[in-house]
Design a protein around this motif. Structure first.
Motif, PDB file in Angstrom:
ATOM      1  N   TYR A 147       0.883  -1.153   0.000  1.00 34.73           N
ATOM      2  CA  TYR A 147       0.000   0.000   0.000  1.00 34.73           C
ATOM      3  C   TYR A 147       0.928   1.211   0.000  1.00 34.73           C
TER       4      TYR A 147
ATOM      5  N   PHE B 231       1.733   5.489  -0.456  1.00 39.52           N
ATOM      6  CA  PHE B 231       1.186   6.792  -0.118  1.00 39.52           C
ATOM      7  C   PHE B 231       2.159   7.899  -0.513  1.00 39.52           C
TER       8      PHE B 231
ATOM      9  N   SER C 259       3.228   0.717   3.167  1.00 44.54           N
ATOM     10  CA  SER C 259       2.700  -0.027   4.305  1.00 44.54           C
ATOM     11  C   SER C 259       2.409  -1.456   3.859  1.00 44.54           C
ATOM     12  N   MET C 260       2.432  -2.355   4.796  1.00 45.66           N
ATOM     13  CA  MET C 260       2.269  -3.765   4.465  1.00 45.66           C
ATOM     14  C   MET C 260       0.812  -4.089   4.183  1.00 45.66           C
TER      15      MET C 260
ATOM     16  N   ASN D 260      -0.716  -4.714  10.032  1.00 49.00           N
ATOM     17  CA  ASN D 260       0.514  -4.350  10.726  1.00 49.00           C
ATOM     18  C   ASN D 260       0.582  -2.846  10.869  1.00 49.00           C
ATOM     19  N   TYR D 261       1.171  -2.413  11.968  1.00 50.41           N
ATOM     20  CA  TYR D 261       1.231  -0.987  12.186  1.00 50.41           C
ATOM     21  C   TYR D 261       2.123  -0.273  11.207  1.00 50.41           C
ATOM     22  N   LYS D 262       3.033  -0.984  10.567  1.00 48.13           N
ATOM     23  CA  LYS D 262       4.248  -0.320  10.130  1.00 48.13           C
ATOM     24  C   LYS D 262       4.157   0.383   8.790  1.00 48.13           C
ATOM     25  N   TYR D 263       4.317   1.679   8.838  1.00 46.89           N
ATOM     26  CA  TYR D 263       4.605   2.501   7.684  1.00 46.89           C
ATOM     27  C   TYR D 263       6.121   2.654   7.621  1.00 46.89           C
TER      28      TYR D 263
ATOM     29  N   PHE E 197       8.698   5.359   5.763  1.00 48.49           N
ATOM     30  CA  PHE E 197       8.733   6.612   5.004  1.00 48.49           C
ATOM     31  C   PHE E 197      10.073   6.785   4.303  1.00 48.49           C
ATOM     32  N   GLY E 198      10.036   7.391   3.137  1.00 49.06           N
ATOM     33  CA  GLY E 198      11.257   7.846   2.504  1.00 49.06           C
ATOM     34  C   GLY E 198      11.780   9.093   3.198  1.00 49.06           C
TER      35      GLY E 198
END
Lengths: 114, 113
Positions: A32, A34, A94-95, A99-102, A104-105
């Motif tokens: 996913y 963004f 994001s997975m 899962n919480y994990k974003y 970021f670049g």
């Protein structure tokens, strides 16, 4: 592990010119994706998001992005840049599970000149 | 619409000091996050919370504590400020985990003398 690379730390474009900000991601599942924008002294705001489906996603203020699985990319585009687009742009992945994990670049700082 | 309010906007501390940052949201979101933003780097997750009284460590939790006593609020404590540290701390919330949109506050800018 997930990672996001924004290869251009700074980009300068003339007002009215077209824009492409690059984003490459690394993730072996279904991503996913963004794009967020951060105006001076503000938090991040969502520009657009990609969920599995149509690879071209439309966002706010004339922005769009195209997902490419073969290139592991999610580049942001705008046909005609306005001075108010001067900001920092962050790509994030994001997975595809709960899962919480974003991730970021590092961000691309866009400067718009007359 | 909703809003995320972070206080204070600016925080100046002394080396070794314990410093607390606060975040309030009125979205009624379950999940809240604390991120650290350093110049030229992406956002790094410090703590997150999926519901009231829940706390989960992120990648950067060492040196920080967090507290989620109410659904609407999430606080972060720098346990011992490091000399010359400068960073922006961003609070965010979302409906749930993972692929949901994050909504951010304007940030708290920390400077340590």
């Amino acid at each position: 592990a997930q990672s996001v690379t924004q290869p251009d730390a700074r980009v300068t474009v003339s007002e009215g010119a077209s824009l492409q900000l690059r984003c490459k991601y690394s993730y072996f599942g279904t991503p996913y994706l963004f794009w967020y924008v951060q105006y001076p002294r503000q938090g991040l705001q969502l520009l657009l998001k990609y969920y599995p489906g149509d690879p071209v996603v439309q966002g706010v203020n004339g922005f769009e992005a195209e997902f490419s699985k073969s290139n592991s990319s999610f580049h942001l585009r705008k046909a005609s840049v306005h001075w108010s687009d001067w900001a920092v742009y962050f790509c994030a992945v994001s997975m595809d599970t709960g899962n919480y994990k974003y991730v970021f670049g590092a961000g691309t700082r866009l400067k718009v000149i007359a | 619409g909703g809003i995320i309010t972070q206080t204070p906007k600016f925080l100046i501390g002394q080396e070794g000091q314990k410093l607390t940052l606060k975040c309030q949201q009125n979205f009624n979101h379950d999940t809240m996050y604390w991120y650290r933003q350093d110049s030229g780097k992406g956002l790094r997750l410090i703590y997150y919370s999926i519901t009231e009284n829940d706390l989960q460590k992120g990648d950067l939790s060492e040196g920080y504590d967090a507290s989620r006593e109410k659904k609407s609020s999430f606080s972060l404590t720098v346990t011992s400020a490091q000399k010359n540290e400068m960073a922006v701390f961003l609070c965010a919330s979302s409906i749930g985990l993972g692929q949901n949109t994050l909504y951010f506050g304007a940030g708290t800018r920390l400077s340590v003398l």
